[in-house]
Design an enzyme around this catalytic site. Sequence first.
Site, short mmCIF file in Angstrom:
data_model
loop_
_atom_site.label_atom_id
_atom_site.label_comp_id
_atom_site.label_asym_id
_atom_site.label_seq_id
_atom_site.Cartn_x
_atom_site.Cartn_y
_atom_site.Cartn_z
N CYS A 113 0.85 -1.20 0.00
CA CYS A 113 0.00 0.00 0.00
C CYS A 113 0.88 1.25 0.00
CB CYS A 113 -0.88 -0.01 1.25
SG CYS A 113 -1.45 1.60 1.74
N GLU A 114 0.65 2.15 -0.96
CA GLU A 114 1.53 3.31 -1.08
C GLU A 114 1.21 4.38 -0.03
OE1 GLU A 114 1.03 4.74 -5.04
OE2 GLU A 114 -0.61 6.07 -4.54
N HIS A 115 0.12 4.21 0.69
CA HIS A 115 -0.21 5.20 1.71
C HIS A 115 0.41 4.88 3.07
CE1 HIS A 115 -3.84 5.58 -1.07
NE2 HIS A 115 -3.06 6.62 -1.28
N HIS A 116 0.67 3.59 3.31
CA HIS A 116 1.22 3.18 4.61
C HIS A 116 2.47 2.33 4.49
CE1 HIS A 116 -3.12 3.90 5.37
NE2 HIS A 116 -2.66 4.46 6.49
N GLN A 154 -4.82 -0.37 -4.97
CA GLN A 154 -5.36 -1.57 -5.64
C GLN A 154 -6.10 -1.24 -6.94
OE1 GLN A 154 -7.23 -4.42 -2.99
NE2 GLN A 154 -8.56 -5.14 -4.64
N HIS A 182 -5.63 -5.60 2.86
CA HIS A 182 -4.66 -4.53 3.07
C HIS A 182 -4.27 -4.55 4.54
CE1 HIS A 182 -5.52 -2.13 -0.74
NE2 HIS A 182 -6.25 -3.23 -0.82
N CYS A 184 -2.79 -2.47 6.21
CA CYS A 184 -3.01 -1.19 6.88
C CYS A 184 -4.43 -1.08 7.41
CB CYS A 184 -2.69 -0.03 5.94
SG CYS A 184 -3.56 -0.11 4.38
ZN LIG Z 1 -2.88 1.73 3.31
#
Ligand SMILES: [Zn+2]
Length: 225
Positions: A113-116, A154, A182, A184
Amino acid sequence: MKIENNIEEFESLGDDHIGTSSNTPLRNDAFKLSNEEKIDIIKDDVRHIMETLGLDLSDDSLSGTPNRVAKMFVKEIFGGLNPKKKPKASTFENKYKYGEMLVEKNITVYSTCEHHLLPIVGRAHIAYISNGSVVGLSKMNRIVDYFAKRPQVQERLTIQVVKELQEVLDTQDVACVIDAKHLCVNSRGIRDIESSTVTSEFGGKFKEEATRREFLDYIKLDTKF
Ligand SMILES: [Zn+2]
């Protein structure tokens, strides 16, 4: 989508897992540094994070971690950022004149996941209808793996897989469904271990209800050997 340069907004964007583009946001100079140069820099960055957290890097168990993580980032889990790693697009003539859809299901997805920067783990299911050429079955797994080895969203991963196969096979008739967990979401934040995320992209004939239904019915088949 244009977003304000505002930390709170960026944070909520990340927690809501909204992507901003179907292309991976890469800078033009992304590959000016060699892998070895990148590993050297990232190694120091990881060490800095660990030291900031108060960890004693002279401990035998921790001393190798910065280098290990840096190598893993550059060569493994983010190795698909480099276009040179893209699987070769070799196709074959459809000699059998097989005109029905071909489905490759339960392809393992390991992404991040590119956010976490936490793992995304799941399955991808791909279908296409040949327009005269066919692709090796394992090629579909390799294409999924290539795009998965990036910081990802995703939805974007699903679109990138479809676009790539549309180009390779020279047809719009490609579809992909991804069902993934995910970490996260499962291991932090809301900590919902049961939930998974399903994304889909239907091109060409797969936009038609009957074709789409057929593909989704094949996915549901329980394959036992
Ligand atoms: Zn994430």
